[in-house]
Scaffold this motif. Structure first.
Motif, PDB file in Angstrom:
ATOM      1  N   ILE B  50       0.922  -1.330  -0.006  1.00 31.09           N
ATOM      2  CA  ILE B  50      -0.021  -0.036  -0.137  1.00 31.09           C
ATOM      3  C   ILE B  50       0.716   1.308   0.052  1.00 31.09           C
ATOM      4  O   ILE B  50       0.648   2.418  -0.669  1.00 31.09           O
ATOM      5  N   ASN B  51       2.173   1.070   0.811  1.00 32.45           N
ATOM      6  CA  ASN B  51       2.556   2.235   0.837  1.00 32.45           C
ATOM      7  C   ASN B  51       3.501   2.638  -0.484  1.00 32.45           C
ATOM      8  O   ASN B  51       3.682   3.880  -0.751  1.00 32.45           O
ATOM      9  N   ALA B  52       4.049   1.460  -1.061  1.00 32.58           N
ATOM     10  CA  ALA B  52       4.335   1.765  -2.572  1.00 32.58           C
ATOM     11  C   ALA B  52       3.301   2.380  -3.577  1.00 32.58           C
ATOM     12  O   ALA B  52       3.831   3.300  -4.223  1.00 32.58           O
ATOM     13  N   LEU B  53       2.106   1.956  -3.417  1.00 33.79           N
ATOM     14  CA  LEU B  53       0.943   2.676  -4.394  1.00 33.79           C
ATOM     15  C   LEU B  53       0.854   4.246  -3.889  1.00 33.79           C
ATOM     16  O   LEU B  53       0.392   4.901  -4.622  1.00 33.79           O
ATOM     17  N   GLN B  54       0.813   4.260  -2.606  1.00 31.84           N
ATOM     18  CA  GLN B  54       0.542   5.539  -2.053  1.00 31.84           C
ATOM     19  C   GLN B  54       1.875   6.554  -2.325  1.00 31.84           C
ATOM     20  O   GLN B  54       1.519   7.831  -2.832  1.00 31.84           O
ATOM     21  N   ASN B  55       3.045   6.044  -2.360  1.00 38.19           N
ATOM     22  CA  ASN B  55       4.197   7.049  -2.850  1.00 38.19           C
ATOM     23  C   ASN B  55       3.929   7.419  -4.136  1.00 38.19           C
ATOM     24  O   ASN B  55       4.431   8.576  -4.549  1.00 38.19           O
ATOM     25  N   LYS B  56       3.365   6.375  -5.041  1.00 37.20           N
ATOM     26  CA  LYS B  56       3.206   6.937  -6.491  1.00 37.20           C
ATOM     27  C   LYS B  56       2.011   7.884  -6.642  1.00 37.20           C
ATOM     28  O   LYS B  56       1.528   8.332  -7.727  1.00 37.20           O
ATOM     29  N   LYS B  57       1.159   8.145  -5.395  1.00 36.60           N
ATOM     30  CA  LYS B  57      -0.157   8.881  -5.458  1.00 36.60           C
ATOM     31  C   LYS B  57      -1.300   7.941  -6.176  1.00 36.60           C
ATOM     32  O   LYS B  57      -2.226   8.737  -6.924  1.00 36.60           O
ATOM     33  N   TYR B  58      -1.247   6.827  -6.239  1.00 38.03           N
ATOM     34  CA  TYR B  58      -2.383   6.125  -7.026  1.00 38.03           C
ATOM     35  C   TYR B  58      -3.623   5.882  -6.181  1.00 38.03           C
ATOM     36  O   TYR B  58      -4.560   5.609  -6.638  1.00 38.03           O
ATOM     37  N   ILE B  59      -3.106   5.801  -4.968  1.00 33.60           N
ATOM     38  CA  ILE B  59      -4.270   5.786  -4.057  1.00 33.60           C
ATOM     39  C   ILE B  59      -4.301   6.775  -3.026  1.00 33.60           C
ATOM     40  O   ILE B  59      -3.303   7.241  -2.571  1.00 33.60           O
ATOM     41  N   LYS B  60      -5.527   6.975  -2.280  1.00 33.15           N
ATOM     42  CA  LYS B  60      -5.685   8.228  -1.241  1.00 33.15           C
ATOM     43  C   LYS B  60      -5.942   7.496  -0.281  1.00 33.15           C
ATOM     44  O   LYS B  60      -6.899   6.439   0.091  1.00 33.15           O
ATOM     45  N   VAL B  61      -5.517   7.982   1.044  1.00 32.94           N
ATOM     46  CA  VAL B  61      -5.724   7.375   2.343  1.00 32.94           C
ATOM     47  C   VAL B  61      -6.497   8.289   3.113  1.00 32.94           C
ATOM     48  O   VAL B  61      -6.600   9.540   3.051  1.00 32.94           O
ATOM     49  N   LYS B  62      -7.522   7.788   3.834  1.00 30.96           N
ATOM     50  CA  LYS B  62      -8.242   8.537   4.893  1.00 30.96           C
ATOM     51  C   LYS B  62      -8.260   7.757   6.181  1.00 30.96           C
ATOM     52  O   LYS B  62      -8.756   6.672   6.299  1.00 30.96           O
ATOM     53  N   LYS B  63      -7.784   8.625   7.022  1.00 32.86           N
ATOM     54  CA  LYS B  63      -7.608   7.836   8.567  1.00 32.86           C
ATOM     55  C   LYS B  63      -8.856   8.499   9.539  1.00 32.86           C
ATOM     56  O   LYS B  63      -8.923   9.839   9.415  1.00 32.86           O
ATOM     57  N   GLN B  64      -9.538   7.470  10.195  1.00 36.67           N
ATOM     58  CA  GLN B  64     -10.650   8.350  11.055  1.00 36.67           C
ATOM     59  C   GLN B  64     -10.793   7.375  12.126  1.00 36.67           C
ATOM     60  O   GLN B  64     -10.301   6.413  12.246  1.00 36.67           O
ATOM     61  N   PHE B  65     -11.567   7.800  13.188  1.00 37.78           N
ATOM     62  CA  PHE B  65     -12.011   6.871  14.285  1.00 37.78           C
ATOM     63  C   PHE B  65     -13.381   6.463  14.082  1.00 37.78           C
ATOM     64  O   PHE B  65     -14.341   7.143  14.038  1.00 37.78           O
ATOM     65  N   LEU B  66     -13.463   5.178  14.100  1.00 36.88           N
ATOM     66  CA  LEU B  66     -14.640   4.579  14.252  1.00 36.88           C
ATOM     67  C   LEU B  66     -15.194   3.766  15.398  1.00 36.88           C
ATOM     68  O   LEU B  66     -14.415   2.736  15.694  1.00 36.88           O
ATOM     69  N   ASN B  67     -16.065   4.341  16.332  1.00 37.72           N
ATOM     70  CA  ASN B  67     -16.309   3.638  17.726  1.00 37.72           C
ATOM     71  C   ASN B  67     -15.076   3.460  18.591  1.00 37.72           C
ATOM     72  O   ASN B  67     -14.699   2.549  19.079  1.00 37.72           O
ATOM     73  N   LYS B  68     -14.407   4.752  18.178  1.00 36.79           N
ATOM     74  CA  LYS B  68     -13.003   5.107  19.154  1.00 36.79           C
ATOM     75  C   LYS B  68     -11.834   4.148  18.557  1.00 36.79           C
ATOM     76  O   LYS B  68     -11.084   4.150  19.310  1.00 36.79           O
ATOM     77  N   LYS B  69     -12.120   3.476  17.791  1.00 36.21           N
ATOM     78  CA  LYS B  69     -10.977   2.718  17.025  1.00 36.21           C
ATOM     79  C   LYS B  69     -10.474   3.431  15.767  1.00 36.21           C
ATOM     80  O   LYS B  69     -11.099   3.618  14.806  1.00 36.21           O
ATOM     81  N   PRO B  70      -9.097   3.317  15.760  1.00 35.67           N
ATOM     82  CA  PRO B  70      -8.676   3.991  14.253  1.00 35.67           C
ATOM     83  C   PRO B  70      -9.141   2.996  12.999  1.00 35.67           C
ATOM     84  O   PRO B  70      -9.024   1.807  13.239  1.00 35.67           O
ATOM     85  N   ASN B  71      -9.515   3.748  12.276  1.00 34.33           N
ATOM     86  CA  ASN B  71     -10.134   3.053  10.982  1.00 34.33           C
ATOM     87  C   ASN B  71      -9.277   3.454   9.638  1.00 34.33           C
ATOM     88  O   ASN B  71      -9.577   4.740   9.651  1.00 34.33           O
ATOM     89  N   THR B  72      -8.547   3.041   8.938  1.00 39.65           N
ATOM     90  CA  THR B  72      -7.838   3.676   7.848  1.00 39.65           C
ATOM     91  C   THR B  72      -8.480   3.096   6.594  1.00 39.65           C
ATOM     92  O   THR B  72      -8.624   1.792   6.390  1.00 39.65           O
ATOM     93  N   SER B  73      -8.937   3.881   5.736  1.00 37.54           N
ATOM     94  CA  SER B  73      -9.514   3.563   4.336  1.00 37.54           C
ATOM     95  C   SER B  73      -8.846   3.898   3.258  1.00 37.54           C
ATOM     96  O   SER B  73      -8.296   4.889   3.153  1.00 37.54           O
ATOM     97  N   TYR B  74      -9.090   3.172   2.083  1.00 42.23           N
ATOM     98  CA  TYR B  74      -8.368   3.560   0.794  1.00 42.23           C
ATOM     99  C   TYR B  74      -9.309   3.889  -0.370  1.00 42.23           C
ATOM    100  O   TYR B  74     -10.326   2.986  -0.367  1.00 42.23           O
TER     101      TYR B  74
END
Lengths: 212, 101
Positions: B50-74
């Protein structure tokens, strides 16, 4: 040469991932069969209450009062019967679908499942409200055709998020609904065909195709 | 033959990266755990791809808290959509030409 095979493998992997991640494929065929049987039992109860079989034409005097308006005793029975059918059909469908997902170790309430439920509910709730309004105007004979047509549209809408066969079932429900419009008074018979027979045929087909 | 291979994107050479891209293309947003389950890979493995794809800016990351738990979606970016499409077209060409090899 080897390279080509690898590319082909990659492509089929891509296709499978796209389908698995965007469609809810745990929908069980047995759910269809059980919903169909419950629907037929519901109509049987209604036909016993009315005192004649569902092959006969429903008499207006049973549904409407001579003075106009709806026969409330009959309506009360019909509403309770319908609510029991809906609750039983839904809960058995959910049960068999969850069982199938568990067997395959797949998540049940994932995002394709949510999209499936949403795409089903919008046309279904619209149809439900529409039928209640028909009832309000005492247009009882239009209720079964309308139910079949709205249900068919809900299935076609939901077919995008699950097996394509669901859309085909939807198409048949709509066609049957349109035919029912021309045979006013045979609502019970069309209910048995559309919600009973079609579900049982669909469910059996799906069971043999995907679960055996 | 060299000219055809040239169009294949090096970034998509791994099966896992191909998988991540194909899942993201048909879904608006997918979280880390769902990707992990669908692709059947370990946390570390998936994270590095995922890091490799992110470095190329092919995917966008969204970090948020769901029910007080961290949740990362792409989600896939416009750039990623184009790059993946080009890659698939190149793959298709190679397979079609394959008979002449």
């Amino acid at each position: 040469m080897n390279n080509q095979k690898e590319h082909l493998d990659n492509l089929s992997e891509i296709r499978s991932l796209m389908e698995r991640s965007s469609k809810f494929l745990s929908l069980s065929g047995i759910s269809g069969i059980s919903a169909g049987i419950i629907a037929i039992m519901g109509v049987t109860a209604a036909s016993i209450y009315q005192g004649y079989s569902f092959f006969e034409r429903t008499r207006v005097t049973n549904l409407l009062k001579p003075t106009g308006g709806i026969n409330m005793d009959f309506m009360l029975f019909f509403s309770i019967d319908a609510i029991i059918v809906i609750i039983l059909a839904l809960s058995t469908s959910v049960f068999f679908t969850m069982r199938k997902a568990k067997k395959r170790k797949l998540p049940v309430w994932d995002s394709p499942a949510k999209r499936l439920v949403w795409s089903l509910s919008v046309p279904l709730v619209t149809g439900g409200v529409f039928c209640l309004v028909l009832l309000r105007y005492s247009l009882v004979f239009l209720i079964t055709p309308s139910m079949l047509i709205f249900y068919g549209m809900a299935l076609i809408n939901a077919g995008k998020y699950t097996h394509n066969e669901v859309s085909v079932l939807g198409l048949f429900e709509i066609l049957l609904g349109i035919v029912a419009l021309f045979f006013i008074g045979y609502g019970m018979l069309f209910w048995v065909i559309g919600f009973g027979l079609f579900h049982i045929i669909y469910g059996t087909f799906m069971y043999y195709k995907y679960e055996r | 033959m060299k000219s055809i291979i040239k169009n294949l994107n090096k970034v998509f050479e791994s099966r896992i990266r191909l998988g991540v891209m194909s899942i993201l293309l048909v879904n608006d947003r997918v979280d880390f755990n769902t990707l992990k389950k669908l692709l059947n890979v370990t946390d570390g493995n998936l994270a590095s791809h995922i890091n490799a794809l992110q470095n190329k800016k092919y995917i966008k990351v969204k970090k948020q808290f769901l029910n007080k738990k961290p949740n990362t979606s792409y989600a896939v970016s416009e750039l990623g959509k184009k790059a993946f499409n080009d890659h698939l077209n190149a793959l298709e060409k190679i397979i079609k030409k394959g008979v002449d090899f």
